[in-house]
Write a protein that holds these residues in place. Structure first.
Motif, short mmCIF file in Angstrom:
data_model
loop_
_atom_site.label_atom_id
_atom_site.label_comp_id
_atom_site.label_asym_id
_atom_site.label_seq_id
_atom_site.Cartn_x
_atom_site.Cartn_y
_atom_site.Cartn_z
N ALA A 91 0.83 -1.20 0.00
CA ALA A 91 0.00 0.00 0.00
C ALA A 91 0.86 1.24 0.00
O ALA A 91 2.03 1.21 0.38
CB ALA A 91 -0.90 0.01 1.23
N VAL A 92 0.24 2.32 -0.39
CA VAL A 92 0.82 3.65 -0.25
C VAL A 92 -0.19 4.46 0.57
O VAL A 92 -1.37 4.49 0.23
CB VAL A 92 1.04 4.33 -1.62
N THR A 93 0.30 5.05 1.65
CA THR A 93 -0.54 5.97 2.40
C THR A 93 -0.25 7.35 1.84
O THR A 93 0.76 7.96 2.17
CB THR A 93 -0.26 5.89 3.91
N ALA A 94 -1.13 7.79 0.96
CA ALA A 94 -0.95 9.06 0.25
C ALA A 94 -1.83 10.10 0.93
O ALA A 94 -2.91 10.44 0.43
CB ALA A 94 -1.28 8.90 -1.22
N TYR A 95 -1.37 10.57 2.06
CA TYR A 95 -2.18 11.49 2.86
C TYR A 95 -2.14 12.91 2.29
O TYR A 95 -3.17 13.55 2.14
CB TYR A 95 -1.67 11.46 4.31
N ALA A 96 -0.97 13.38 1.96
CA ALA A 96 -0.81 14.73 1.41
C ALA A 96 -1.05 14.74 -0.10
O ALA A 96 -0.72 13.77 -0.79
CB ALA A 96 0.59 15.25 1.70
N ASN A 97 -1.59 15.83 -0.60
CA ASN A 97 -1.80 15.95 -2.05
C ASN A 97 -0.49 15.80 -2.81
O ASN A 97 -0.46 15.22 -3.90
CB ASN A 97 -2.46 17.28 -2.39
N GLU A 98 0.59 16.30 -2.25
CA GLU A 98 1.91 16.17 -2.89
C GLU A 98 2.26 14.69 -3.12
O GLU A 98 2.78 14.33 -4.17
CB GLU A 98 2.97 16.83 -2.00
N THR A 99 1.95 13.85 -2.17
CA THR A 99 2.20 12.41 -2.30
C THR A 99 1.28 11.81 -3.34
O THR A 99 1.69 10.95 -4.13
CB THR A 99 2.05 11.70 -0.95
N LYS A 100 0.03 12.25 -3.34
CA LYS A 100 -0.91 11.74 -4.34
C LYS A 100 -0.38 12.04 -5.75
O LYS A 100 -0.48 11.20 -6.65
CB LYS A 100 -2.29 12.38 -4.16
N ILE A 101 0.20 13.21 -5.92
CA ILE A 101 0.71 13.62 -7.23
C ILE A 101 2.02 12.91 -7.56
O ILE A 101 2.15 12.26 -8.60
CB ILE A 101 0.90 15.15 -7.28
N LYS A 102 3.02 13.05 -6.69
CA LYS A 102 4.38 12.58 -6.99
C LYS A 102 4.54 11.07 -6.95
O LYS A 102 5.31 10.52 -7.73
CB LYS A 102 5.37 13.22 -6.03
N VAL A 103 3.84 10.40 -6.05
CA VAL A 103 4.03 8.95 -5.91
C VAL A 103 2.98 8.16 -6.69
O VAL A 103 3.31 7.20 -7.37
CB VAL A 103 4.02 8.55 -4.41
N ILE A 104 1.74 8.59 -6.60
CA ILE A 104 0.63 7.83 -7.18
C ILE A 104 0.29 8.29 -8.59
O ILE A 104 -0.25 7.53 -9.38
CB ILE A 104 -0.61 7.90 -6.26
N GLY A 105 0.54 9.54 -8.92
CA GLY A 105 0.26 10.02 -10.27
C GLY A 105 -1.08 10.69 -10.44
O GLY A 105 -1.56 10.86 -11.57
N VAL A 106 -1.71 11.08 -9.33
CA VAL A 106 -2.94 11.87 -9.45
C VAL A 106 -2.56 13.19 -10.12
O VAL A 106 -1.54 13.80 -9.80
CB VAL A 106 -3.58 12.10 -8.06
N LYS A 107 -3.39 13.62 -11.04
CA LYS A 107 -3.10 14.86 -11.76
C LYS A 107 -3.38 16.07 -10.86
O LYS A 107 -4.44 16.16 -10.23
CB LYS A 107 -3.96 14.95 -13.01
N ALA A 108 -2.45 17.01 -10.85
CA ALA A 108 -2.63 18.24 -10.08
C ALA A 108 -3.90 18.97 -10.53
O ALA A 108 -4.61 19.55 -9.70
CB ALA A 108 -1.41 19.14 -10.24
N GLU A 109 -4.18 18.91 -11.82
CA GLU A 109 -5.38 19.56 -12.35
C GLU A 109 -6.65 18.95 -11.77
O GLU A 109 -7.63 19.66 -11.52
CB GLU A 109 -5.43 19.44 -13.89
N THR A 110 -6.65 17.64 -11.58
CA THR A 110 -7.82 16.97 -11.00
C THR A 110 -8.03 17.44 -9.57
O THR A 110 -9.15 17.74 -9.17
CB THR A 110 -7.63 15.44 -11.04
N LEU A 111 -6.94 17.51 -8.81
CA LEU A 111 -7.04 17.98 -7.43
C LEU A 111 -7.54 19.42 -7.37
O LEU A 111 -8.39 19.75 -6.55
CB LEU A 111 -5.68 17.86 -6.74
N LYS A 112 -7.02 20.25 -8.25
CA LYS A 112 -7.42 21.66 -8.26
C LYS A 112 -8.89 21.83 -8.65
O LYS A 112 -9.63 22.61 -8.05
CB LYS A 112 -6.52 22.45 -9.21
#
Length: 158
Positions: A47-68
């Motif tokens: 698992a990855v505990t992606a608590y911070a948005n930065e982790t979601k982006i840098k480790v998991i690949g969530v798009k910054a645009e999606t978060l915004k």
């Protein structure tokens, strides 16, 4: 609840499928529950505990645009977390969660207790919305149970 994790483990083992998790608001609780089952290393890859948005982006690949555009607590982010986790962890199925456990963190239109669970597998990525009404610990537990319940539902259908 221990029976549910065992059932899921039996289903994953029997079907030859692997599982990974990307947890945010549950903070590793789902991983803890899965790994309480002896032999879970046969199907559970991590698992990855992606608590911070930065982790979601840098480790998991969530798009910054999606978060915004949608915010971190959204179906779109839950699905991107699950998709990214499936890729990063090289698993057949990935569950993800994002939510507001409380007591703070609510925003206009997003109350404490709002969670989105993401699930991805060979047929695509999906999400479900849940609203819980407990304290922080209860909300995290409810989200973990909802995620595992959905996983069992999926596994019994394939």
């Amino acid at each position: 609840m221990a029976g549910l994790e065992k059932e899921i483990g039996d289903l994953l083992h029997r079907k030859g499928l692997t599982l990974g998790l990307v947890e945010s608001a549950t903070g590793g609780l789902i991983s803890h529950l899965i790994t309480n089952v002896p032999g879970s290393s046969d199907y559970y890859k991590g698992a990855v505990t992606a608590y911070a948005n930065e982790t979601k982006i840098k480790v998991i690949g969530v798009k910054a645009e999606t978060l915004k555009k949608y915010g971190s607590v959204s179906p779109q982010v839950a699905e991107e977390m699950a998709m990214g986790g499936r890729k990063v962890l090289a698993v057949d199925i990935c569950l993800a969660d994002t939510g507001i456990a409380g007591p703070g963190g609510a925003t206009p239109g997003k109350a404490v207790g709002l969670f989105y669970i993401g699930l991805t597998h060979k047929d695509g990525a999906f999400s479900r919305k849940h609203e819980f009404h407990g304290d922080r610990e209860q909300n995290k537990r409810s989200a973990a149970e909802a995620a595992l319940g959905w996983l069992k539902e999926y596994l019994t259908s394939v």
